[in-house]
Design an enzyme around this catalytic site. Structure first.
Site, PDB file in Angstrom:
ATOM      1  CB  SER A  35      -0.866   0.034   1.256  1.00  9.88           C
ATOM      2  OG  SER A  35      -1.467   1.310   1.394  1.00  9.88           O
ATOM      3  CE1 TYR A  47      -4.349  -2.291   5.113  1.00 15.21           C
ATOM      4  CE2 TYR A  47      -3.425  -0.126   4.639  1.00 15.21           C
ATOM      5  CZ  TYR A  47      -3.986  -1.312   4.209  1.00 15.21           C
ATOM      6  OH  TYR A  47      -4.167  -1.518   2.846  1.00 15.21           O
TER       7      TYR A  47
HETATM    8  N1  LIG Z   1      -8.923  -0.824  -1.028  1.00 11.68           N
HETATM    9  C1  LIG Z   1      -7.855  -0.045  -0.959  1.00 11.68           C
HETATM   10  O1  LIG Z   1      -7.953   1.187  -1.010  1.00 11.68           O
HETATM   11  C2  LIG Z   1      -6.480  -0.643  -0.830  1.00 11.68           C
HETATM   12  C3  LIG Z   1      -5.383   0.221  -1.014  1.00 11.68           C
HETATM   13  C4  LIG Z   1      -4.104  -0.288  -0.897  1.00 11.68           C
HETATM   14  C5  LIG Z   1      -3.927  -1.627  -0.609  1.00 11.68           C
HETATM   15  N2  LIG Z   1      -5.008  -2.440  -0.429  1.00 11.68           N
HETATM   16  C6  LIG Z   1      -4.747  -3.830  -0.113  1.00 11.68           C
HETATM   17  O2  LIG Z   1      -5.402  -4.652  -1.049  1.00 11.68           O
HETATM   18  C7  LIG Z   1      -5.641  -5.923  -0.473  1.00 11.68           C
HETATM   19  C8  LIG Z   1      -7.070  -6.337  -0.755  1.00 11.68           C
HETATM   20  O3  LIG Z   1      -7.943  -5.434  -0.095  1.00 11.68           O
HETATM   21  P1  LIG Z   1      -9.369  -5.008  -0.682  1.00 11.68           P
HETATM   22  O4  LIG Z   1      -9.431  -3.536  -0.619  1.00 11.68           O
HETATM   23  O5  LIG Z   1      -9.642  -5.720  -1.955  1.00 11.68           O
HETATM   24  O6  LIG Z   1     -10.333  -5.524   0.493  1.00 11.68           O
HETATM   25  P2  LIG Z   1     -11.390  -6.717   0.523  1.00 11.68           P
HETATM   26  O7  LIG Z   1     -11.922  -6.748   1.903  1.00 11.68           O
HETATM   27  O8  LIG Z   1     -12.352  -6.595  -0.596  1.00 11.68           O
HETATM   28  O9  LIG Z   1     -10.469  -7.997   0.280  1.00 11.68           O
HETATM   29  C9  LIG Z   1      -9.704  -8.586   1.298  1.00 11.68           C
HETATM   30  C10 LIG Z   1      -9.980 -10.077   1.283  1.00 11.68           C
HETATM   31  O10 LIG Z   1      -9.110 -10.719   2.231  1.00 11.68           O
HETATM   32  C11 LIG Z   1      -9.883 -11.739   2.863  1.00 11.68           C
HETATM   33  N3  LIG Z   1      -9.294 -12.064   4.169  1.00 11.68           N
HETATM   34  C12 LIG Z   1      -9.310 -11.311   5.298  1.00 11.68           C
HETATM   35  N4  LIG Z   1      -8.701 -11.955   6.293  1.00 11.68           N
HETATM   36  C13 LIG Z   1      -8.286 -13.143   5.777  1.00 11.68           C
HETATM   37  C14 LIG Z   1      -7.595 -14.249   6.329  1.00 11.68           C
HETATM   38  N5  LIG Z   1      -7.216 -14.285   7.614  1.00 11.68           N
HETATM   39  N6  LIG Z   1      -7.333 -15.302   5.511  1.00 11.68           N
HETATM   40  C15 LIG Z   1      -7.738 -15.306   4.212  1.00 11.68           C
HETATM   41  N7  LIG Z   1      -8.404 -14.277   3.651  1.00 11.68           N
HETATM   42  C16 LIG Z   1      -8.666 -13.222   4.427  1.00 11.68           C
HETATM   43  C17 LIG Z   1     -11.274 -11.138   3.005  1.00 11.68           C
HETATM   44  O11 LIG Z   1     -12.249 -12.137   3.211  1.00 11.68           O
HETATM   45  C18 LIG Z   1     -11.424 -10.410   1.687  1.00 11.68           C
HETATM   46  O12 LIG Z   1     -12.053 -11.211   0.700  1.00 11.68           O
HETATM   47  C19 LIG Z   1      -5.282  -5.800   1.015  1.00 11.68           C
HETATM   48  O13 LIG Z   1      -3.997  -6.339   1.240  1.00 11.68           O
HETATM   49  C20 LIG Z   1      -5.281  -4.305   1.226  1.00 11.68           C
HETATM   50  O14 LIG Z   1      -4.428  -3.942   2.282  1.00 11.68           O
HETATM   51  C21 LIG Z   1      -6.279  -1.975  -0.537  1.00 11.68           C
END
Ligand SMILES: NC(=O)c1ccc[n+]([C@@H]2O[C@H](COP(=O)([O-])OP(=O)(O)OC[C@H]3O[C@@H](n4cnc5c(N)ncnc54)[C@H](O)[C@@H]3O)[C@@H](O)[C@H]2O)c1
Length: 256
Positions: free
Chosen positions: A141, A154
């Site tokens: 991120s 985070y």
């Molecule tokens: N959305 C944003 O703005 C953003 C920005 C930068 C980075 N990210 C990163 O992107 C990645 C995905 O996030 P997202 O925004 O798609 O969120 P999201 O909640 O849609 O996806 C995260 C997924 O991880 C799964 N998960 C959570 N805990 C888990 C565990 N213990 N074991 C297995 N699966 C698990 C959840 O069920 C979910 O499906 C993350 O690493 C997040 O930090 C997101």
């Protein structure tokens, strides 16, 4: 003529928004897919199958080493190979620093950082034992570099992910295994979409941090994942591609 075997990509957090968009990109590129997630989403699994890929869904908690091992045994039993592994499962919450509980802190480390370690080490062990090469991709991120209020654990977990990518890249390079990270910005998806629902007042502040002037979409992230999956990235390892619409430079130049 024998048909060339299809590559296989694994995505943790694969039914989440960024995971699913990335898996969809991999399917467009001709890969079969393993989605590993703690929760089920049959609609998303079926949607990928309809695009012509073989899709295996594995319910597993990435913070549980035993569960990761069992899931990976299924991958090799079903496909006999793995080519790309994207560590992406993550959690976040918004809590003032003084109020985070030890449990909440540890939960971030267990999923966001230790989960990447478990999956990366277990996959790499199998690749090394088989003499296979492969590509590991981490979802980091932009806040791996930039401290941000209310999400201290985070930010710390993502800074750890970035160092994990570099350490693993260094030691796995002799085996032909690359490890790179992608650092998205503020994405209208998943964790941030829920944040914006709970705290609509954050939108204006977020927009002020994005020099490119539009909030990021999951597909913007998936496009960069596509590059890291492709042969065009074969000479990259131990690096982060920051694809954040300029958030890092925006934050650096924001008036204090
Ligand atoms: N959305 C944003 O703005 C953003 C920005 C930068 C980075 N990210 C990163 O992107 C990645 C995905 O996030 P997202 O925004 O798609 O969120 P999201 O909640 O849609 O996806 C995260 C997924 O991880 C799964 N998960 C959570 N805990 C888990 C565990 N213990 N074991 C297995 N699966 C698990 C959840 O069920 C979910 O499906 C993350 O690493 C997040 O930090 C997101």
């Amino acid at each position: 003529m024998q048909e060339e075997a299809r590559r296989v990509g694994l995505v943790t957090g694969g039914v989440g928004d960024l995971g699913y968009a990335s898996a969809k990109k991999m399917v467009e590129m001709g890969l079969d897919i393993v989605l590993m997630d703690i929760r089920e989403d049959n609609q998303r699994v079926e949607a990928l199958r309809e695009r012509g890929a073989r899709v295996l869904f594995l319910q597993a908690d990435v913070s549980d080493r035993g569960a990761v091992q069992t899931a990976l045994e299924r991958v090799w039993a079903e496909f006999g190979r793995l080519d790309v592994c994207m560590c992406n499962a993550g959690i976040s919450m918004n809590v003032p620093f003084l109020e985070y509980t030890v449990e909440e802190w540890n939960q971030h480390m267990d999923v966001n950082l230790n989960g990447y370690f478990h999956v990366t080490q277990e996959v790499a062990k199998r690749w090394v034992a088989a003499g296979d090469k492969g590509k590991i991709i981490f979802t980091g991120s932009w806040v791996q570099d930039v401290p941000y209020k209310l999400i201290a654990p985070y930010c710390v977990s993502k800074a750890g992910v970035w160092m994990l990518a570099r350490c693993a890249a260094l030691e796995l390079a002799p085996y032909g295994i690359t490890v790179n990270a992608i650092a998205p910005g503020i994405v209208e998806a998943g964790l941030t979409a829920r944040e914006l629902k709970d705290f609509p007042e954050f939108r204006e502040e977020f927009m002020s941090l994005i020099p490119l002037g539009r909030i990021q979409q999951a597909e913007d992230v998936a496009d960069v994942v596509g590059f890291l999956v492709s042969e065009a990235s074969d000479y990259l390892t131990g690096t982060t591609i920051t694809c954040d619409g300029g958030c890092v430079v925006g934050a650096a130049s924001a008036p204090k």
